[in-house]
Motif scaffolding. Structure first.
Motif, short mmCIF file in Angstrom:
data_model
loop_
_atom_site.label_atom_id
_atom_site.label_comp_id
_atom_site.label_asym_id
_atom_site.label_seq_id
_atom_site.Cartn_x
_atom_site.Cartn_y
_atom_site.Cartn_z
N VAL A 124 50.96 40.62 76.99
CA VAL A 124 52.29 40.03 77.20
C VAL A 124 52.90 39.76 75.83
O VAL A 124 52.27 39.18 74.95
CB VAL A 124 52.23 38.74 78.05
N GLY A 125 54.14 40.24 75.66
CA GLY A 125 54.85 40.04 74.40
C GLY A 125 56.15 39.29 74.63
O GLY A 125 56.76 39.39 75.70
N VAL A 126 56.60 38.54 73.63
CA VAL A 126 57.82 37.73 73.73
C VAL A 126 58.74 38.09 72.57
O VAL A 126 58.29 38.24 71.43
CB VAL A 126 57.50 36.22 73.69
N SER A 127 60.02 38.22 72.85
CA SER A 127 60.99 38.53 71.80
C SER A 127 61.11 37.36 70.83
O SER A 127 60.76 36.22 71.15
CB SER A 127 62.35 38.88 72.40
N LYS A 128 61.64 37.64 69.64
CA LYS A 128 61.72 36.64 68.59
C LYS A 128 62.56 35.44 68.99
O LYS A 128 62.29 34.31 68.60
CB LYS A 128 62.29 37.29 67.32
N ASP A 129 63.60 35.66 69.82
CA ASP A 129 64.44 34.55 70.27
C ASP A 129 63.93 33.90 71.55
O ASP A 129 64.51 32.93 72.03
CB ASP A 129 65.89 35.02 70.47
N GLY A 130 62.86 34.44 72.11
CA GLY A 130 62.27 33.87 73.32
C GLY A 130 62.97 34.22 74.61
O GLY A 130 62.58 33.77 75.69
N ASN A 131 64.00 35.07 74.54
CA ASN A 131 64.79 35.38 75.73
C ASN A 131 64.18 36.48 76.60
O ASN A 131 64.59 36.64 77.76
CB ASN A 131 66.21 35.81 75.33
N LEU A 132 63.25 37.24 76.07
CA LEU A 132 62.66 38.35 76.81
C LEU A 132 61.13 38.27 76.75
O LEU A 132 60.56 37.91 75.72
CB LEU A 132 63.11 39.70 76.23
N VAL A 133 60.51 38.60 77.87
CA VAL A 133 59.05 38.62 77.98
C VAL A 133 58.65 39.94 78.64
O VAL A 133 59.21 40.32 79.66
CB VAL A 133 58.53 37.43 78.82
N ALA A 134 57.68 40.64 78.03
CA ALA A 134 57.26 41.94 78.56
C ALA A 134 55.77 41.94 78.85
O ALA A 134 54.97 41.52 78.01
CB ALA A 134 57.60 43.05 77.57
N ALA A 135 55.40 42.40 80.04
CA ALA A 135 54.00 42.51 80.43
C ALA A 135 53.64 43.98 80.58
O ALA A 135 54.32 44.72 81.29
CB ALA A 135 53.75 41.78 81.75
N ALA A 136 52.57 44.41 79.91
CA ALA A 136 52.11 45.80 79.98
C ALA A 136 51.02 45.91 81.04
O ALA A 136 50.00 45.22 80.96
CB ALA A 136 51.58 46.25 78.63
N ASN A 137 51.25 46.77 82.03
CA ASN A 137 50.29 46.97 83.11
C ASN A 137 49.44 48.21 82.82
O ASN A 137 49.94 49.33 82.86
CB ASN A 137 51.03 47.15 84.44
N TYR A 138 48.17 47.98 82.55
CA TYR A 138 47.29 49.08 82.14
C TYR A 138 47.10 50.09 83.26
O TYR A 138 47.42 51.28 83.11
CB TYR A 138 45.94 48.53 81.69
N SER A 139 46.59 49.66 84.40
CA SER A 139 46.36 50.59 85.51
C SER A 139 47.67 51.01 86.17
O SER A 139 47.80 52.12 86.68
CB SER A 139 45.44 49.96 86.56
N GLY A 140 48.65 50.11 86.16
CA GLY A 140 49.94 50.42 86.76
C GLY A 140 50.73 51.43 85.96
O GLY A 140 51.64 52.09 86.49
#
Length: 369
Positions: A124-140
């Motif tokens: 899970v990664g978060v943008s520098k301003d905290g407005n965006l969050v991204a989750a990487a799905n390995y099997s998905g």
């Protein structure tokens, strides 16, 4: 009697001041470490430790959240929220989940859990301003990009970026999703690509440079950039290498690949994590199988790497590792030997020396608060 009472009060105030001063000094001499784990054994979720910056010892182990397989955790930039993915495929059918916690005095308060719209999220990664969050799905084989509210809560219905449609012969495995200079970069271990996306009309679309390519079968896992973002380093899980990219006219181009395991090593080994030292002078990576941290010196002008050596991790299957904010210690999570090992880091030479270790079932992610 009145004079005596005043003296007693003054002594009490002085004593409290000394105690508070000691507490402040103690807090300055410690860093709080949060640990994500796999819970298919004795672990119950996310744990917390105190790292003593003087002795390098981890103390005060505390279970702060019961959650299934929090294999990756990260904080919002303001440190008010912690996001944890649960690496499962049964939150909903073929879906993992992401949980939001409020951080209160280094304790975690549950806020909400929702689907990552793909199986086995591992980053899970978060943008520098905290407005965006991204989750990487390995099997998905996809990435879920959420909008975050001012209080850190995630809006439902994220954008889903699907890598499964990009290649009909290979299986997509999104492994890391990180925001860099307004772009979203995703390493896909199955496609041997680092995909790049640019924000457009509240969504992410392929950027001008759509992807970075590594050797076929390399399996890009994690990546990191130099402080000025001129160089990008990718650690490849399957062929135990690090690929260096250099920026030219706004785009990254592959320049050189380095082996992470010793030439005389026999057996299987798989790379895991990658970090630059705070000053950018040394690059570290973990080898699962050889069970080492490989150390490279970085040429800050050319970005090229020079091997310094390898340090045995005093455990088995080093997964995630971290460098404490002062740059003094490197901490390694050994998944199979169930321990976290602390090394002192020589800032001048980059080398590591063993300091201490603590037992914990299946540690896989280390984050300082």
């Amino acid at each position: 009697m009145k004079y005596k009472a005043i003296v007693i009060v003054l002594i009490a105030i002085a004593t409290l001041s000394i105690i508070n001063s000691c507490k402040v000094e103690e807090s300055k001499n410690e860093q709080v470490l949060f640990v994500g784990t796999y819970t298919d054994g004795e672990s119950e979720g996310i744990y917390k430790f105190n790292l003593n910056l003087g002795t390098g010892e981890l103390t005060n182990q505390t279970l702060v959240a019961k959650i299934k397989n929090p294999s990756y955790i990260t904080f919002s930039p303001d440190r008010n929220s912690l996001y944890a993915v649960s690496e499962v495929d049964d939150y909903k059918k073929d879906d993992g989940s992401i949980t939001t916690f409020r951080v209160k005095d280094t304790s975690l308060v549950y806020v909400e859990e929702q689907s990552t719209h793909g199986a086995n999220p591992c980053f899970v990664g978060v943008s520098k301003d905290g407005n965006l969050v991204a989750a990487a799905n390995y099997s998905g084989g996809n990435v879920a990009v959420y909008n975050a509210l001012e209080n850190g809560n995630l809006k439902p219905s994220p954008q889903i970026i699907d890598h499964k449609v990009l290649d009909s012969t290979r299986k997509a495995h999104a492994h890391m999703a990180s925001f860099l200079n307004g772009e979203l970069m995703v390493s896909d271990l199955g496609l041997d690509r680092i995909k790049k996306y640019t924000a457009s009309n509240n969504n992410f679309i392929p950027s001008n440079q759509k992807e970075l390519v590594v050797a076929e079968g390399a399996g890009p896992r994690h990546f990191v950039t130099s402080n000025d973002a001129e160089f990008l380093y990718v650690i490849n899980e399957l062929n135990s290498t690090i690929t260096m990219f250099q920026k030219e006219n706004g785009k990254y181009y592959g320049k050189k690949t380095y082996d992470t395991v010793a030439s005389d090593f026999e057996g299987e080994s798989f790379c895991a994590d990658l970090h630059l030292s705070p000053d950018g002078k040394f690059l570290y990576g973990t080898n699962r199988g050889e069970n080492t941290v490989v150390i490279f010196k970085v040429d800050e002008t050319t970005g090229k790497l020079e091997l310094v050596g390898r340090e045995f991790v005093k455990g088995d299957w080093p997964r995630n590792f971290t460098i404490d904010p002062t740059g003094k210690y490197v901490l390694v999570a050994n998944q199979r030997s169930n321990n976290i090992v602390v090394f002192n880091r020589d800032a001048e030479n980059g080398t590591l020396s063993f300091v201490s270790q603590v037992d914990l079932p299946s540690p896989v992610c280390l984050k300082f608060y």
